[in-house]
Scaffold this active site. Structure first.
Site, PDB file in Angstrom:
ATOM      1  N   LYS A   1       0.750  -1.308  -0.103  1.00 43.70           N
ATOM      2  CA  LYS A   1      -0.051   0.026   0.053  1.00 43.70           C
ATOM      3  C   LYS A   1       0.844   1.350   0.103  1.00 43.70           C
ATOM      4  O   LYS A   1       0.369   2.208  -0.522  1.00 43.70           O
ATOM      5  CB  LYS A   1      -0.994  -0.074   1.282  1.00 43.70           C
ATOM      6  CG  LYS A   1      -2.008  -0.837   0.996  1.00 43.70           C
ATOM      7  CD  LYS A   1      -3.180  -0.574   2.399  1.00 43.70           C
ATOM      8  CE  LYS A   1      -4.264  -1.616   2.159  1.00 43.70           C
ATOM      9  NZ  LYS A   1      -5.152  -1.335   3.431  1.00 43.70           N
TER      10      LYS A   1
ATOM     11  N   ASN B   1      -4.836   2.214  -1.597  1.00 47.82           N
ATOM     12  CA  ASN B   1      -5.333   0.820  -1.627  1.00 47.82           C
ATOM     13  C   ASN B   1      -6.268   0.560  -3.018  1.00 47.82           C
ATOM     14  O   ASN B   1      -6.887  -0.540  -3.150  1.00 47.82           O
ATOM     15  CB  ASN B   1      -6.445   0.360  -0.218  1.00 47.82           C
ATOM     16  CG  ASN B   1      -7.506   1.207  -0.539  1.00 47.82           C
ATOM     17  OD1 ASN B   1      -7.815   2.125  -0.954  1.00 47.82           O
ATOM     18  ND2 ASN B   1      -8.886   0.427   0.009  1.00 47.82           N
TER      19      ASN B   1
ATOM     20  N   ASP C   1     -10.145   3.254   2.178  1.00 43.66           N
ATOM     21  CA  ASP C   1      -9.935   2.621   3.541  1.00 43.66           C
ATOM     22  C   ASP C   1     -10.614   3.543   4.154  1.00 43.66           C
ATOM     23  O   ASP C   1     -11.660   3.509   5.138  1.00 43.66           O
ATOM     24  CB  ASP C   1      -8.675   2.264   4.078  1.00 43.66           C
ATOM     25  CG  ASP C   1      -8.145   0.991   3.724  1.00 43.66           C
ATOM     26  OD1 ASP C   1      -9.020   0.195   3.466  1.00 43.66           O
ATOM     27  OD2 ASP C   1      -6.934   0.671   3.769  1.00 43.66           O
TER      28      ASP C   1
ATOM     29  N   LYS D   1       6.796   4.834  15.943  1.00 40.01           N
ATOM     30  CA  LYS D   1       5.600   4.736  14.862  1.00 40.01           C
ATOM     31  C   LYS D   1       4.311   5.486  15.516  1.00 40.01           C
ATOM     32  O   LYS D   1       3.913   6.308  14.613  1.00 40.01           O
ATOM     33  CB  LYS D   1       5.266   3.440  14.531  1.00 40.01           C
ATOM     34  CG  LYS D   1       6.223   2.786  13.601  1.00 40.01           C
ATOM     35  CD  LYS D   1       5.716   1.374  13.418  1.00 40.01           C
ATOM     36  CE  LYS D   1       4.792   1.061  12.061  1.00 40.01           C
ATOM     37  NZ  LYS D   1       4.629  -0.260  11.845  1.00 40.01           N
TER      38      LYS D   1
END
Ligand code: NAP
Length: 273
Positions: free
Chosen positions: A68, A89, A104, A154
């Site tokens: 992706k 996506n 999404d 992250k």
């Protein structure tokens, strides 16, 4: 009936054997009288997959893990929303020109359409691609984002991009959030006893949205219901993001049909194998 005029669409990823996309999209084609067929292609090389999209050609492509993000520089154009999220996506191939989208985020918006989010405290558990689409939607809706990932960096990166506070595990202890979103694979089949947060963290009257859709009711969702919170399954997102892919490709509305039932039946069948 397939013919030489039938258009090819695809889902690409690595692995791809688990994908429900061919079942769902091919059912849409039958119900909507679209002369197309979706097949699944597995390849670790995104460059080879993109060459195939151009060569065959593949008219609509659904993209799943791990491609992706890596697909973005290989496209001719990327929709602004997908660029902000950093995840594509969907690819629409118009006369050889490949444009990337993120649907999404549409699936997330539909799943949360009745959830009040403005000013609400939201915990996003997991900080990967799906979490970024959740964070994009939360920011748009004016929610207060809190991000947790076992890789703290992250969570920090997600908050730098969308605003909010990255949390360590200890900092979440005893905190109840208005909305908890599981955007990690915790609880996914076959690890169905696992759950991302202790049930005490679920607020009575709050909302729990689990992106995991296999099993259909995760432990997190079960505990949310027990605690008097609203539990929303990832299945809604799965169906709605696919319908949006077809709307983008076909350029028209898709009628209501029992797509949820189709996927529920398939997931139950897979589990009983
Ligand atoms: P991803 O990019 O691999 O991200 C998953 C994130 O979760 C990673 O940051 C990972 O951290 C983190 N994580 C994994 N285990 C964890 C744990 N025990 N504690 C804390 N963080 C943990 O995957 P994704 O595409 O975002 O997908 C995430 C989930 O959403 C998957 O279960 C996927 O099936 C689901 N999903 C559902 C839909 C739908 O339509 N319903 C659509 C997309 C995704 P590390 O980097 O440290 O491993």
């Amino acid at each position: 009936m397939l013919s030489s005029a039938t258009k090819l669409t695809a889902v690409i990823g690595n692995p791809i054997g688990h994908s429900l996309s061919p079942l769902l999209h091919n059912d849409i084609y039958v119900r909507e009288d679209v002369d197309a067929v979706m097949l699944a292609f597995q390849n670790p090389s995104i460059a080879e997959l993109v060459s195939a999209i151009r060569a065959l050609p593949i008219h609509l492509t659904a993209i799943t893990l791990p491609h992706k993000e890596s697909i973005i520089p290989l496209l001719d154009e990327v929709d602004e929303k997908a660029l902000s999220i950093g995840s594509v996506n969907t690819i629409i191939n118009t006369d050889g020109k490949l444009k990337g989208f993120n649907t999404d985020v549409v699936g997330i918006a539909v799943a949360l359409k009745d959830a009040p989010l403005k000013g609400k405290s939201v915990l996003i558990f997991g900080a990967g691609g799906a979490a970024r689409a959740v964070a994009y939607h939360m920011k748009e809706c004016g929610a207060k984002i809190h991000s947790y990932d076992r890789t703290f960096k992250k969570a920090q990166i997600l908050c730098e991009k969308f605003g909010g506070m990255a949390l360590e595990l200890d900092a979440m202890n005893g905190t109840q959030f208005d909305v908890i979103v599981n955007a990690s694979p915790v609880g996914l089949h076959p690890n169905t006893d696992a759950t991302p947060v202790p049930k005490e963290m679920i607020k009575k009257g709050g909302i729990v949205f689990d992106l995991v859709y296999n099993p259909l009711e995760t432990r997190l969702m079960r505990e949310a219901t027990e605690r008097g919170a609203q539990a929303i399954s990832g299945l809604t997102m799965l169906v709605e993001q696919a319908l949006e892919q077809e709307r983008l490709w076909l350029g028209r509305e898709i009628g209501n049909a029992p797509y949820y039932v189709l996927l529920e039946r398939e997931l139950n069948k897979q589990r009983n194998k």
